[in-house]
Design a protein around this motif. Structure first.
Motif, PDB file in Angstrom:
ATOM      1  N   LYS A 163       0.852   1.577   2.434  1.00  0.00           N
ATOM      2  CA  LYS A 163       0.599   2.645   1.343  1.00  0.00           C
ATOM      3  C   LYS A 163       0.877   3.856   1.998  1.00  0.00           C
ATOM      4  N   LEU A 197      -1.341   9.081   0.049  1.00  0.00           N
ATOM      5  CA  LEU A 197      -2.963   8.926  -0.258  1.00  0.00           C
ATOM      6  C   LEU A 197      -3.647  10.257  -0.553  1.00  0.00           C
ATOM      7  N   VAL A 244     -13.902   7.328  -4.587  1.00  0.00           N
ATOM      8  CA  VAL A 244     -13.518   6.392  -3.671  1.00  0.00           C
ATOM      9  C   VAL A 244     -13.685   4.918  -4.567  1.00  0.00           C
ATOM     10  N   GLY A 284     -10.880   4.410  -7.073  1.00  0.00           N
ATOM     11  CA  GLY A 284      -9.551   4.444  -6.570  1.00  0.00           C
ATOM     12  C   GLY A 284      -8.903   5.829  -6.931  1.00  0.00           C
ATOM     13  N   ASP A 306      -8.545   7.567  -2.038  1.00  0.00           N
ATOM     14  CA  ASP A 306      -8.108   6.601  -1.314  1.00  0.00           C
ATOM     15  C   ASP A 306      -9.322   6.400  -0.172  1.00  0.00           C
ATOM     16  N   ILE A 354     -14.006   4.341   3.199  1.00  0.00           N
ATOM     17  CA  ILE A 354     -12.871   3.860   2.487  1.00  0.00           C
ATOM     18  C   ILE A 354     -13.475   2.334   1.829  1.00  0.00           C
ATOM     19  N   PHE A 384      -9.502  -1.697   0.069  1.00  0.00           N
ATOM     20  CA  PHE A 384      -8.384  -0.998   0.693  1.00  0.00           C
ATOM     21  C   PHE A 384      -7.841  -1.203   2.181  1.00  0.00           C
ATOM     22  N   TYR A 441      -4.468  -2.702   2.723  1.00  0.00           N
ATOM     23  CA  TYR A 441      -3.413  -1.875   3.601  1.00  0.00           C
ATOM     24  C   TYR A 441      -4.249  -1.756   4.987  1.00  0.00           C
ATOM     25  N   THR A 455      -2.096   0.617   7.291  1.00  0.00           N
ATOM     26  CA  THR A 455      -2.424   2.157   6.629  1.00  0.00           C
ATOM     27  C   THR A 455      -3.762   2.693   7.167  1.00  0.00           C
ATOM     28  N   THR A 456      -4.699   1.634   7.170  1.00  0.00           N
ATOM     29  CA  THR A 456      -6.104   2.099   7.626  1.00  0.00           C
ATOM     30  C   THR A 456      -6.078   2.328   9.060  1.00  0.00           C
TER      31      THR A 456
END
Length: 462
Positions: free
Chosen positions: A39, A42, A86, A89, A92, A274, A278, A282, A285-286
């Motif tokens: 993703k 953000l 958070v 949603g 992010d 987060i 999430f 992802y 992304t994290t």
């Protein structure tokens, strides 16, 4: 704006493709592990405090974009709105009170699986009282040779003032930012160390006021509103992060009497939160957002805080903290002003990277849990194992370690910047620098709780 955004993405994409190609030739397996962000677009939330700095710097210095992340940063009205954002949603991730992911995980206030792969800072808070209260307090404070107060100032100096209020039937009111905030626990810790009971919670009885048996009555006030609330006389003191203590000094309405660095040297403060969902959906992304935040934190502390003036200029913008440059600089550049004109050197008042500040230690999470139990937010006894298991649900050094090792392999970080990942167990050595000289060993939570004169111990209920 749309064209500019597309061009920005293409520029960053070229950078990542080129960079990944270099890594691929030298170490193909590492390139695979780093992975593309699943993703890219953000939205991160924050509260207007100087310790949101790593998010602002990761954005302004282009670290997010270098990770292929296109981030929007939005100020939130208060900590509840931020947490809800958070969870649902709308956000992010966010700059969070360290207690928020922990409380959500155990179901205090709300139930949600929130994790943190990144600790945002150490220290950064203070306790401020009104000018009137300070005049009453300071007669009880020892002086140094030049006549200025001797620091740290303990709550012993405030106790006669609180007793005077009680004798007159007046409640002594103080503000903190949220029931599971560091500020609440630091203010309670300082008061209790001076013999002032800050009150119990009893959620099993439907009482979440935190005022049972209290000598001082603590209530929630959003950080930016603290100075105005103090000036109005609604509260007589508060615990908050910067720049809202220094703002009281600049406005001439209050005096910061003690910093959290003096209450607990190098205490953990905010985290980046987060949802667990999430991180699982992802993972790349994290890791990439964690990499960007680590780089920002290092930039904030490197070369003996040489970048702090530039950081203060960024934070003073209205889209970030929005306070005057001089107010923010008063604490961010290695000093702290108590009474007006009494500015002292406190180089570690704000720490973003030194002392392994960004590593999410399990023992940090456990300290918050011990305070929740001490003041009744956790109603019943818990085993030591429960504390350890709960900490490991929330604090995620595994994610942090992947991000850090990838930065080391790329040459963006040095191995000495981090704990020894091959031996690190997530528990700091026993910590001794507390204002009451009680030692904290995160591996023995119940033994720690039982040391306090004021507060619940094993076997106690409200």
């Amino acid at each position: 704006m749309y064209v500019v955004k597309i061009l920005s993405k293409l520029k960053s994409l070229v950078h990542i493709v080129s960079f990944t190609s270099i890594i691929t030739f030298s170490n193909f397996s590492f390139a695979e592990k780093l992975g593309w962000p699943e993703k890219e677009e953000l939205t991160f939330g924050f509260i207007k405090l100087t310790d949101m700095a790593p998010i602002a710097i990761a954005y302004e210095n282009g670290y997010f974009e270098e990770e292929g992340l296109y981030v929007t940063i939005e100020a939130q009205a208060n900590w509840k709105v931020l947490l809800d954002g958070v969870i649902d949603g709308r956000l992010d991730g966010a700059h969070m009170l360290a207690g928020q992911p922990i409380a959500a995980t155990i179901g205090y206030g709300t139930q949600a699986d929130i994790i943190t792969p990144f600790s945002m800072d150490l220290n950064g808070n203070a306790i401020t009282v009104s000018n009137t209260i300070w005049e009453k307090m300071k007669v009880n404070v020892p002086k140094i040779a030049d006549g200025r107060p001797l620091h740290p100032i303990k709550a012993d100096a405030l106790k006669p003032v609180v007793e005077e209020f009680k004798a007159k039937g007046k409640p002594f009111k103080m503000g903190m930012v949220f029931p599971v905030s560091t500020h609440n626990y630091e203010l309670r810790y300082w008061l209790a160390a001076g013999g002032i009971h800050p009150g119990f919670y009893a959620p099993h009885k439907g009482d979440t006021s935190g005022k049972l048996q209290a000598d001082a009555l603590l209530s929630v006030t959003p950080p930016p509103q603290m100075p105005a609330t103090l000036e109005a006389g609604t509260i007589y003191g508060y615990c908050v992060g910067e720049p809202w203590n220094q703002q009281a000094v600049f406005k001439g309405i209050g005096v910061p009497v003690v910093t959290d660095y003096e209450i607990w040297k190098n205490n953990p403060e905010k985290v980046f939160g987060i949802t667990k969902a999430f991180a699982e959906k992802y993972p790349n992304t994290t890791i990439r957002l964690t990499r960007a935040l680590i780089r920002a934190a290092k930039w904030l502390d490197e070369n003996n805080n040489a970048n702090r003036p530039a950081a203060v200029k960024i934070l003073s913008q209205s889209n970030y903290v929005g306070a005057d440059y001089d107010v923010i600089a008063n604490s961010m550049t290695g000093t702290f002003e108590y009474e007006k004109g009494d500015k002292r050197s406190v180089p570690d008042f704000n720490v973003f990277f030194r002392h392994f500040a960004t590593y999410p230690y399990y023992s940090d999470a456990i300290w918050y849990l011990t305070q929740m139990r001490r003041w009744g937010q956790i109603s019943k006894d818990k085993s030591d194992e429960w504390y350890h298991e709960t900490a490991k649900k929330v604090y995620r050094p595994d994610i942090y370690t992947k991000a850090a090792l990838s930065l080391i392999k790329e040459g963006k970080m040095d191995v000495k910047d981090f704990p020894d990942f091959s031996t690190e167990d997530g528990y700091r050595s026993p910590q001794t620098h507390f204002i009451d000289d009680i030692i904290y060993d995160g591996s023995k939570p119940n033994e720690y709780i039982n040391q306090f004169k004021i507060g619940l111990k094993q076997g106690d209920t409200i």
